[in-house]
Enzyme design. Sequence first.
Site, PDB file in Angstrom:
ATOM      1  N   ASN A  14      25.508  30.885  78.769  1.00 30.95           N
ATOM      2  CA  ASN A  14      24.445  31.857  79.058  1.00 30.95           C
ATOM      3  C   ASN A  14      23.399  31.863  77.950  1.00 30.95           C
ATOM      4  O   ASN A  14      22.195  31.904  78.224  1.00 30.95           O
ATOM      5  CB  ASN A  14      25.032  33.268  79.227  1.00 30.95           C
ATOM      6  CG  ASN A  14      25.608  33.480  80.605  1.00 30.95           C
ATOM      7  OD1 ASN A  14      24.876  33.660  81.576  1.00 30.95           O
ATOM      8  ND2 ASN A  14      26.930  33.431  80.711  1.00 30.95           N
ATOM      9  N   LEU A  85      32.574  39.724  72.564  1.00 33.95           N
ATOM     10  CA  LEU A  85      33.769  40.497  72.908  1.00 33.95           C
ATOM     11  C   LEU A  85      34.017  41.725  72.039  1.00 33.95           C
ATOM     12  O   LEU A  85      34.785  42.590  72.407  1.00 33.95           O
ATOM     13  CB  LEU A  85      35.006  39.595  72.911  1.00 33.95           C
ATOM     14  CG  LEU A  85      34.952  38.471  73.949  1.00 33.95           C
ATOM     15  CD1 LEU A  85      36.248  37.679  73.938  1.00 33.95           C
ATOM     16  CD2 LEU A  85      34.663  39.008  75.342  1.00 33.95           C
ATOM     17  N   HIS A 104      28.246  41.480  82.640  1.00 29.32           N
ATOM     18  CA  HIS A 104      29.682  41.570  82.926  1.00 29.32           C
ATOM     19  C   HIS A 104      29.968  40.760  84.183  1.00 29.32           C
ATOM     20  O   HIS A 104      29.246  40.896  85.179  1.00 29.32           O
ATOM     21  CB  HIS A 104      30.069  43.036  83.122  1.00 29.32           C
ATOM     22  CG  HIS A 104      31.553  43.217  83.264  1.00 29.32           C
ATOM     23  ND1 HIS A 104      32.412  43.163  82.183  1.00 29.32           N
ATOM     24  CD2 HIS A 104      32.331  43.404  84.348  1.00 29.32           C
ATOM     25  CE1 HIS A 104      33.651  43.317  82.610  1.00 29.32           C
ATOM     26  NE2 HIS A 104      33.640  43.470  83.919  1.00 29.32           N
TER      27      HIS A 104
HETATM   28  C1  GRF Z   1      30.336  35.161  80.897  1.00 27.51           C
HETATM   29  O1  GRF Z   1      31.047  35.069  82.093  1.00 27.51           O
HETATM   30  C2  GRF Z   1      29.990  36.587  80.605  1.00 27.51           C
HETATM   31  O2  GRF Z   1      29.780  37.358  81.727  1.00 27.51           O
HETATM   32  C3  GRF Z   1      31.228  37.066  79.938  1.00 27.51           C
HETATM   33  O3  GRF Z   1      31.599  35.980  79.118  1.00 27.51           O
HETATM   34  C4  GRF Z   1      31.197  34.765  79.723  1.00 27.51           C
HETATM   35  C5  GRF Z   1      30.454  33.970  78.696  1.00 27.51           C
HETATM   36  O4  GRF Z   1      30.287  32.645  79.080  1.00 27.51           O
HETATM   37  N1  GRF Z   1      31.087  38.345  79.375  1.00 27.51           N
HETATM   38  P1  GRF Z   1      29.365  31.696  78.207  1.00 27.51           P
HETATM   39  O5  GRF Z   1      29.882  31.719  76.789  1.00 27.51           O
HETATM   40  O6  GRF Z   1      27.961  32.207  78.302  1.00 27.51           O
HETATM   41  O7  GRF Z   1      29.514  30.336  78.814  1.00 27.51           O
END
Ligand code: GRF
Length: 197
Positions: A14, A85, A104
């Site tokens: 992301n 987290l 989320h």
């Molecule tokens: C995502 O699914 C987000 O919603 C969650 O953690 C994941 C992170 O994935 N809280 P990335 O590290 O962005 O690949």
Amino acid sequence: MKRIAIFASGAGSNAEKIIHHFQHHSTIQVVLIACNKPGAGVIAIAEKNGLPVLLLEKEQFFRGDHYINELHANAVDFIILAGFLWKLPVKLIESFPERILNIHPALLPDYGGKGMYGQFVHAAVLAAGDTQSGITIHVVDELYDNGKTVFTAACPVFPDDTPDTLASRIHTLEHTYYPKVIEDYIAAFEKNKTYPI
Ligand code: GRF
């Protein structure tokens, strides 16, 4: 320019989408990646994109306002959580009122709260036999997964899904919407000095 710090602890897919989305943007720029896990994928992504990494150390993060000063020193306006987290300390939230967004990987208020992250969320959705899941983008307040919702999008859950196949469908939704929702949120916020909900 409005300056974003992305907080991430994981692979950073992301974060990468968000970085690319704002790479040539006229009013918004990503200036910093904050991470609490040495070796996390997001650190390599930051380096590849020439962004500084702020490595968060647990005691400093939870005890003082050390990182608040650091964020202000970098003139950060908004904080974007993307797979981060740790629960944010109240002081940090108070320093960025309505200026912190989280994503989320489920439709809140279901499957939210402490311990509900990553594969745990998807496993719980499958165990409940739900036929739909999705993403929730919300403002961060002092409670886990609680602040006002800015955006949701849904996707189907299929009978033969595993936590992995569902996670990958959810990731696609996140990558599609999060960068644009951040852009729209910041634009609306700057216009009204709050988000119109
Ligand atoms: C995502 O699914 C987000 O919603 C969650 O953690 C994941 C992170 O994935 N809280 P990335 O590290 O962005 O690949």
